[in-house]
Write a protein that holds these residues in place. Structure first.
Motif, PDB file in Angstrom:
ATOM      1  N   PRO A   1     -36.177  30.996 -40.559  1.00  0.00           N
ATOM      2  CA  PRO A   1     -36.794  30.942 -41.888  1.00  0.00           C
ATOM      3  C   PRO A   1     -38.199  31.556 -41.880  1.00  0.00           C
ATOM      4  N   ALA A   2     -38.718  31.776 -43.074  1.00  0.00           N
ATOM      5  CA  ALA A   2     -40.151  32.029 -43.307  1.00  0.00           C
ATOM      6  C   ALA A   2     -40.767  33.114 -42.429  1.00  0.00           C
ATOM      7  N   GLU A   3     -40.068  34.234 -42.266  1.00  0.00           N
ATOM      8  CA  GLU A   3     -40.702  35.361 -41.557  1.00  0.00           C
ATOM      9  C   GLU A   3     -41.854  35.912 -42.386  1.00  0.00           C
ATOM     10  N   GLU A   4     -41.695  35.863 -43.717  1.00  0.00           N
ATOM     11  CA  GLU A   4     -42.752  36.392 -44.596  1.00  0.00           C
ATOM     12  C   GLU A   4     -43.878  35.384 -44.780  1.00  0.00           C
ATOM     13  N   GLY A   5     -43.700  34.211 -44.242  1.00  0.00           N
ATOM     14  CA  GLY A   5     -44.763  33.219 -44.339  1.00  0.00           C
ATOM     15  C   GLY A   5     -44.291  31.939 -45.000  1.00  0.00           C
ATOM     16  N   PRO A   6     -45.037  30.852 -44.748  1.00  0.00           N
ATOM     17  CA  PRO A   6     -44.677  29.553 -45.292  1.00  0.00           C
ATOM     18  C   PRO A   6     -45.127  29.432 -46.746  1.00  0.00           C
ATOM     19  N   PRO A   7     -44.629  28.418 -47.460  1.00  0.00           N
ATOM     20  CA  PRO A   7     -45.055  28.249 -48.854  1.00  0.00           C
ATOM     21  C   PRO A   7     -46.527  27.842 -48.969  1.00  0.00           C
ATOM     22  N   VAL A   8     -47.051  27.182 -47.954  1.00  0.00           N
ATOM     23  CA  VAL A   8     -48.448  26.744 -47.987  1.00  0.00           C
ATOM     24  C   VAL A   8     -49.256  27.613 -47.017  1.00  0.00           C
ATOM     25  N   ALA A   9     -50.331  28.228 -47.532  1.00  0.00           N
ATOM     26  CA  ALA A   9     -51.154  29.103 -46.703  1.00  0.00           C
ATOM     27  C   ALA A   9     -51.709  28.334 -45.510  1.00  0.00           C
ATOM     28  N   GLY A  10     -51.743  28.997 -44.366  1.00  0.00           N
ATOM     29  CA  GLY A  10     -52.332  28.385 -43.176  1.00  0.00           C
ATOM     30  C   GLY A  10     -51.327  27.684 -42.286  1.00  0.00           C
ATOM     31  N   GLU A  11     -50.135  27.390 -42.824  1.00  0.00           N
ATOM     32  CA  GLU A  11     -49.093  26.766 -41.983  1.00  0.00           C
ATOM     33  C   GLU A  11     -48.457  27.838 -41.089  1.00  0.00           C
ATOM     34  N   PRO A  12     -47.817  27.422 -39.991  1.00  0.00           N
ATOM     35  CA  PRO A  12     -47.208  28.437 -39.126  1.00  0.00           C
ATOM     36  C   PRO A  12     -46.011  29.129 -39.780  1.00  0.00           C
ATOM     37  N   PHE A  13     -45.784  30.364 -39.361  1.00  0.00           N
ATOM     38  CA  PHE A  13     -44.632  31.132 -39.819  1.00  0.00           C
ATOM     39  C   PHE A  13     -43.381  30.616 -39.088  1.00  0.00           C
ATOM     40  N   GLY A  14     -42.233  31.113 -39.560  1.00  0.00           N
ATOM     41  CA  GLY A  14     -40.959  30.550 -39.093  1.00  0.00           C
ATOM     42  C   GLY A  14     -40.703  30.636 -37.602  1.00  0.00           C
TER      43      GLY A  14
END
Ligand SMILES: [Zn+2]
Ligand SMILES: [Zn+2]
Length: 441
Positions: free
Chosen positions: A175-188
């Motif tokens: 999941p979340a290669e483009e990034g998490p829904p909340v800024a600053g959280e780790p990517f997938g």
């Protein structure tokens, strides 16, 4: 739900086609490519259908619930036991071959982007969602729908010859290669690794691909060493002193200081970094300050991205940016604070693995169609896997024949248009890479 309950081909027929490939036990030879192409062709109806289904139902990072279910359901149909819910929605499954051999992993990313898809395709997305507080359209504008479908196709073809397969293959749906829904959280990818995907099953090599508008269908792009950039998100807060816009001498103007730092940061790249050795890009994408024309505000904020291909150059550039910001601010009686978050390290193809895999790419795609790629300043968190075990990542051309790929809308554009021929090429090439590696080629 997905409507793909029945395989359009029988697994046993596919097993025969694939088993014939390595029946002599010899290392993969050029002739095998035709049979691998046949095996890839045999799953194409399904791969295209999966891709269209996923394309029509795109999901943002960490919300790939429907996609993950489709993936897990298909893996179960292959007789595998998927592990689900990793890093929120990630799925893995291990295919154990009937013979001893190496352990490898193949990764696909599942998430879509906050991009509104134009009408046109019969399976165009009409999905909307909330992205960081804003209503957005959702589209597979990076082609991850193709990646999921291709890896399911590869899994199907490999499962069909499981008994004769040497070694073990982990399929990683991230999941979340483009990034998490909340800024600053780790990517997938990082979150999957943090949750132990490579702990119980440690592959000796990991493979990934990306459909790429910069190449025509049929072409493959690769590069030994650094291929994609590291992506840092930096934010710079300049603190001054608020005052009336007519009396700047009573305060400290953070907008002027911020502008000076911004220009100095570009001089820094041009004058202090050896860009002949390795490229560096520093961009400010946001510059926010103030509320009214005649008030000098307290604070200005710049937010941007830094792209590098070398960890030491990255650290050096950040140190110089910090020094530049602090010293310019100090000169004006302001202060500056730089924060940097690394979203993905550089994607670096292991040179020895690249040498080993290149003949497989050439066998699958034809030598003339395998192109050495320039370094590309986009980033990919596949790098997290490739920093854990040796990795190899390649591009699969997705721009239709007859269209100049230099002029084709690039990934992330709402006009990004994948020619479905890329699905067959991607399946065939990844299958060749995996089979050659497992058979010691
Ligand atoms: Zn992307
Ligand atoms: Zn992508």
């Amino acid at each position: 739900m997905s409507g793909f309950d029945r395989l359009p081909i029988t697994l046993s027929a596919l097993a025969c086609a694939v088993a014939a490939l390595y029946s002599t036990g010899a290392r993969a030879q050029a002739g095998d490519a035709a049979q691998i192409a046949q095996a890839a062709q045999a799953v194409q109806t399904q791969v295209v259908a999966w891709r269209r289904d996923i394309h029509q139902h795109p999901e943002l990072g960490q919300h790939e619930v429907r996609t993950a279910k489709l993936v897990a359901d298909q893996l179960r149909k292959l007789g595998l036991q998927p592990r689900t819910g990793i890093a929120h929605t990630g799925v893995t499954a291990v295919l154990k071959g009937g013979k001893p051999g190496p352990r490898i992993a193949i990764r696909a990313d599942m998430d879509a982007l906050p991009v509104t898809e134009p009408a046109g395709l019969p399976f165009a997305s009409k999905v909307t969602a909330d992205y960081r507080g804003q209503p957005v359209g959702v589209m597979h504008a990076c082609g991850h729908d193709a990646h999921v479908a291709i890896l399911l196709g590869v899994a199907t073809a490999l499962a069909a010859q499981k008994d004769r397969l040497p070694g073990e293959v982990m399929f990683v749906f991230q999941p979340a290669e483009e990034g998490p829904p909340v800024a600053g959280e780790p990517f997938g990818a990082k979150l999957m690794l943090d949750q132990g995907v490579f702990k119980d099953f440690k592959p000796e090599a990991v493979f990934g691909l990306h459909v790429w508008a910069g190449l025509n269908v049929g072409q493959i792009g690769y590069r030994s060493g650094p291929m994609l950039a590291s992506a840092d998100e930096w934010s710079l807060t300049v603190r001054g002193k608020q005052t009336h816009g007519s009396r700047p001498w009573d305060g400290v103007d953070p907008i002027t200081v911020g502008a000076q730092i911004l220009l100095a940061s570009q001089s820094l790249i041009a004058r202090q970094i050896n860009i002949a050795a390795t490229p560096v890009v520093l961009t400010a994408g946001q510059f926010n300050s103030g509320v009214r024309f005649n008030i000098i505000p307290d604070e200005a904020k710049l937010v941007g991205t830094l792209r590098t291909f070398d960890a030491a150059v990255r650290e050096d550039t950040i140190a110089r940016l910090r020094r530049t910001a602090e010293d310019y601010a100090h000169a004006a009686g302001a202060s500056a604070e730089l924060q940097v978050v690394n979203n993905a390290p550089a994607t670096i193809n292991d040179p020895a693995l690249t040498r080993r895999v290149l003949p497989s790419l050439q066998r699958a795609a034809g030598e003339a169609r395998v192109k050495e790629s320039a370094m590309v300043t986009v980033a990919e968190d596949f790098s997290q896997f490739a920093n854990t075990v040796p990795g190899f990542y390649f591009f699969v051309g997705s721009t239709a024949a007859g269209i100049d790929p230099a002029k084709a809308p690039i990934n992330h554009s709402p006009q990004f248009l994948l020619d479905e021929g890329a699905l067959e090429v991607g399946t065939r090439t990844m299958l060749q890479v995996a089979l050659d590696y497992l058979h010691g080629g």
